[in-house]
Design an enzyme around this catalytic site. Sequence first.
Site, PDB file in Angstrom:
ATOM      1  N   GLY A 138       0.818  -1.201   0.000  1.00 12.50           N
ATOM      2  CA  GLY A 138       0.000   0.000   0.000  1.00 12.50           C
ATOM      3  C   GLY A 138       0.856   1.256   0.000  1.00 12.50           C
ATOM      4  O   GLY A 138       2.045   1.223   0.324  1.00 12.50           O
ATOM      5  N   CYS A 139       0.243   2.377  -0.364  1.00 15.52           N
ATOM      6  CA  CYS A 139       0.998   3.636  -0.491  1.00 15.52           C
ATOM      7  C   CYS A 139       1.450   4.158   0.867  1.00 15.52           C
ATOM      8  O   CYS A 139       2.640   4.431   1.079  1.00 15.52           O
ATOM      9  CB  CYS A 139       0.185   4.665  -1.254  1.00 15.52           C
ATOM     10  SG  CYS A 139      -1.492   4.930  -0.628  1.00 15.52           S
TER      11      CYS A 139
END
Length: 329
Positions: A138-139
């Site tokens: 995920g970012c």
Amino acid sequence: MTKSIITVGIVGGAGYTAGELLRLLLHHPQATIGAVVSTTQAGLPVHSVHDDLLGDTDLTFASALRGDEDVVFLCLGHGNSREWLLKTDLPARTKIIDLSNDFRLAADRQAGGREFVYGLPELNRAAIRAADSVANPGCFASAIQLALLPLAEAGLLREAVHVSAITGSTGAGRGLAETTGYTWRTGNISTYKTFTHQHLGEIGETLVGLQPDFGQPIRFIPYRGNFTRGIFASVYTTCELSVLEVQNLYSDYYRDAPFTLVSEKEIHLKQVVNTNKCLLHVAKHDDQVLITSTLDNLLKGASGQAVQNMNLMFGLEETMGLGIKASYF
């Protein structure tokens, strides 16, 4: 083994992450794009959705893969990648890079006869090189983990970790919602999913994997920012090392990481937007070590890191196709 030209398929081709993949892969010297699959846009030109690609490609959206892909990027909504994989007869030789959260946690990494590797290169470079299936991080998880990996590997996480991080509107995806609209975002800021964000699971697993006795909470407050792209995270925790010792620890850990760089100066968002870089800055305040971490949520936090993983999986130079310039002005 290095493959001369990689045939790429993209599933879920109408979203932001797919658009970024297209922009990167159209100029990648060792890749050619086969099918860009979108069930809602099939038959339409790709540039009808990703309109900045007008003149760059004559690809049209397809309803299905061609079947000759060497690698497939899954850009589907969270929860849909596993379903797609289980109902799709994908050749065993075809590699997968999934950009959703479906396979990021250890308990979820097996599906359809495949074993997914967690795709953070600064953590798992060797395993990614040998993998046929990768779960892209995920970012927020990428920015926060990169801020903490050196401390965890050295066994120095002894107290709670505090994180305050802000992201742009593209972090919420292309779908329309009140909090993604221009009139809501402009001149506005808010928190969301405080202490409960979905990326905490993968962050916690990584830290425990490096430091098995780590059992302290990660207190994460995410913010919605009034800009389109980028993440800026401030991470702090107790640390007994001097600032010079911490700086040396980080410089040594990331010595061979082409995209994660430790800055002597304080950092800001414009240094990384439109690049695959993560910049880190380390400081000490009394007994607290403060690590600031910034990256582009759509590139190093998503599609750029996915291409970085593709390069590793196919034995290419890790930086290939990712030499892109920051949008500084």
